[in-house]
Design an enzyme around this catalytic site. Structure first.
Site, mmCIF file in Angstrom:
data_model
loop_
_atom_site.group_PDB
_atom_site.id
_atom_site.type_symbol
_atom_site.label_atom_id
_atom_site.label_comp_id
_atom_site.label_asym_id
_atom_site.label_seq_id
_atom_site.Cartn_x
_atom_site.Cartn_y
_atom_site.Cartn_z
ATOM 1 C CG ASN A 41 16.007 30.201 1.122
ATOM 2 O OD1 ASN A 41 16.528 30.344 0.133
ATOM 3 N ND2 ASN A 41 16.018 31.014 2.094
ATOM 4 C CB SER A 43 12.138 24.256 -3.127
ATOM 5 O OG SER A 43 12.927 25.083 -3.721
ATOM 6 C CE LYS A 45 15.887 28.169 -5.192
ATOM 7 N NZ LYS A 45 15.518 28.124 -3.820
ATOM 8 C CB SER A 46 21.705 24.621 -4.740
ATOM 9 O OG SER A 46 21.453 25.922 -4.643
ATOM 10 C CD GLU A 165 18.898 31.846 -5.127
ATOM 11 O OE1 GLU A 165 18.825 33.138 -4.950
ATOM 12 O OE2 GLU A 165 18.114 30.984 -4.771
HETATM 13 P P1 ADP Z 1 17.823 25.566 -2.368
HETATM 14 O O1 ADP Z 1 18.898 25.762 -3.182
HETATM 15 O O2 ADP Z 1 16.289 25.413 -3.157
HETATM 16 O O3 ADP Z 1 17.614 26.845 -1.125
HETATM 17 P P2 ADP Z 1 19.068 23.051 -1.576
HETATM 18 O O4 ADP Z 1 19.114 22.437 -2.930
HETATM 19 O O5 ADP Z 1 20.315 23.929 -1.107
HETATM 20 O O6 ADP Z 1 17.840 24.195 -1.608
HETATM 21 O O7 ADP Z 1 18.459 22.303 -0.214
HETATM 22 C C1 ADP Z 1 17.637 21.244 -0.409
HETATM 23 C C2 ADP Z 1 17.477 20.477 0.833
HETATM 24 O O8 ADP Z 1 18.952 19.716 1.165
HETATM 25 C C3 ADP Z 1 17.465 21.458 2.048
HETATM 26 O O9 ADP Z 1 16.627 20.848 3.063
HETATM 27 C C4 ADP Z 1 18.823 21.359 2.771
HETATM 28 O O10 ADP Z 1 18.608 21.643 4.167
HETATM 29 C C5 ADP Z 1 19.285 20.151 2.212
HETATM 30 N N1 ADP Z 1 20.803 20.328 2.065
HETATM 31 C C6 ADP Z 1 21.320 21.055 1.056
HETATM 32 N N2 ADP Z 1 22.659 20.970 1.178
HETATM 33 C C7 ADP Z 1 23.042 20.103 2.008
HETATM 34 C C8 ADP Z 1 24.236 19.549 2.490
HETATM 35 N N3 ADP Z 1 25.585 19.812 2.207
HETATM 36 N N4 ADP Z 1 24.155 18.580 3.470
HETATM 37 C C9 ADP Z 1 23.095 18.228 4.104
HETATM 38 N N5 ADP Z 1 21.800 18.519 3.639
HETATM 39 C C10 ADP Z 1 21.741 19.569 2.722
HETATM 40 MG MG MG Z 2 20.162 27.385 -3.295
#
Ligand code: ADP
Ligand code: MG
Length: 278
Positions: A41, A43, A45-46, A165
Site C-alpha cells: 500500500n 507504493s 500503483k494507483s 485492484e
Molecule cells: P498504492 O495504489 O500503491 O496503494 P497510491 O498511488 O495510492 O499507492 O499512493 C502513493 C502515495 O501517494 C502514498 O504515499 C499516498 O499516501 C499518496 N497519495 C495517494 N493519493 C493521494 C492524494 N489524493 N493526496 C495526497 N496524497 C496521496
Molecule cells: Mg491503489
C-alpha cells in the site's frame, strides 16, 4: 515487441505532500501483454495507473501512449485508448439501468446514437451480462457489477485495459468471473492488460511483472524471476504464492525441489517425480 506505453522518468507529488508518490519511474508496456503491477500500500500503483489515462499528469517526465504524448490536449484521445476499472464497482455507476450505464460512457465519447445500441449490447454480451439490460446496477452481485464496469470500458474499444485492484472486493467466484472475462477478451482481440493486484496467484499468471516500492520500480521481470526474489519481496511486505512457500518449507526439510513454483500443478508434478525416485 511493439511498444504501447512508454513512461520516461516520470515523477509526481500530490499537492500537500512532501515526498514523491512516483519518483523517476521509467517503464514500457508492450502490445498484447498482460502486465501485473504489485507493491505494498502506498507504493504508487494507483498514482501510476491514473497517469496512464490522464486522471493525473506527470510533474516531470513523459507518458506516451501509441506514440501520443499525454497532455491536456491529447487526454481525450488517450482516454479512448486506455480503459480503467477501479476497485469499488459501486462508485463507478452513473446509469439507472445496466444498459444506460454502459451507454453513458459512449455518449461521453461522442459515439453516434445509431452505433451506440449495438455497441452496448455487444459489450454486455462479451461479459455475459446481456440478460441484465434493464436491471438496476445496485441490485447486482459484486462480480456482476465489475463485469458491467468492464462492459462500459470494452464498449469504448480500448487497446489497453487497466484493472486497479478491480477484483479485490470480490469473492473468489466473482474474481474468477472477472478475470476469465478479461482473459477471453484478450484472446479474441488485440488487448494489452495492466493488472494492479494484491492477488499473487493472479500476478503469477501475467506475462511480466513490475514491483513498485516507495514510488520507484524495484524490479521487473517474468513472474518466475520476480518470485525467486523470495526474501527481498517479503522485506517489501509482499509475499510469494502458496506453491512457492510450500516448496520452500519442503526444501528446508531436505526435499530437493526447484527454486520456486508458480502453480500447484508444477509442484505436485515434481513431488511425484521425487517420490517415485525414492
Ligand atoms: P498504492 O495504489 O500503491 O496503494 P497510491 O498511488 O495510492 O499507492 O499512493 C502513493 C502515495 O501517494 C502514498 O504515499 C499516498 O499516501 C499518496 N497519495 C495517494 N493519493 C493521494 C492524494 N489524493 N493526496 C495526497 N496524497 C496521496
Ligand atoms: Mg491503489
Amino acid at each position: 515487441m511493439t511498444e504501447r506505453i512508454s513512461i520516461e522518468n516520470v515523477s509526481y507529488r500530490y499537492n500537500d505532500q512532501e515526498g514523491y508518490a512516483l519518483n523517476d519511474i521509467s517503464l514500457n508496456v508492450y502490445d498484447s501483454e498482460w502486465l501485473a503491477i504489485v507493491g505494498h500500500n502506498g507504493s504508487g500503483k494507483s498514482t501510476l495507473a491514473k497517469m496512464l489515462n490522464g486522471l493525473l499528469f506527470p510533474e516531470e517526465g513523459i507518458v506516451t501512449i501509441d506514440g501520443i504524448s499525454l497532455t491536456e490536449e491529447s487526454v481525450w484521445d488517450i482516454r479512448a485508448k486506455v480503459g480503467m476499472v477501479f476497485q469499488n464497482p459501486d462508485n463507478q455507476f452513473v446509469g439507472t439501468t445496466v444498459e444506460d450505464d454502459v451507454a453513458f460512457g459512449l455518449e461521453n465519447h461522442g459515439i453516434a446514437q445509431d452505433v451506440m445500441a449495438d455497441r452496448v449490447l455487444g459489450a454486455l454480451k462479451l461479459v455475459n451480462m446481456s440478460d441484465f439490460l434493464n436491471q438496476e446496477p445496485h441490485h447486482l452481485s459484486g462480480g456482476q457489477k465489475q463485469r458491467v464496469a468492464i462492459a462500459g470500458v470494452v464498449a469504448l474499444r480500448p487497446d489497453i485495459i487497466i484493472l486497479d485492484e478491480a477484483t479485490s472486493m470480490l469473492d473468489p467466484q466473482g474474481r474468477q468471473e472477472v478475470l476469465s472475462t478479461i482473459r477471453e477478451l484478450k484472446e479474441n482481440s488485440r488487448l494489452t492488460v495492466i493488472s494492479i493486484t494484491h492477488d499473487l496467484e493472479e500476478a503469477a499468471k501475467a506475462d511480466r511483472m513490475v514491483v513498485l516500492n516507495k514510488g520507484e520500480v524495484f524490479k521487473e521481470g517474468t513472474p518466475l524471476e520476480i518470485f525467486k526474489l523470495d526474501e527481498e519481496l517479503t522485506a517489501l511486505g509482499l509475499d510469494i504464492p502458496f506453491p512457492g512457500r510450500m516448496a520452500k518449507a519442503l526444501r528446508n526439510k531436505g526435499i530437493s525441489l526447484a527454486d520456486t513454483y508458480l502453480t500447484q500443478e508444477e509442484l505436485v508434478r515434481d513431488l511425484w517425480t521425487y517420490h517415485s525416485k525414492k
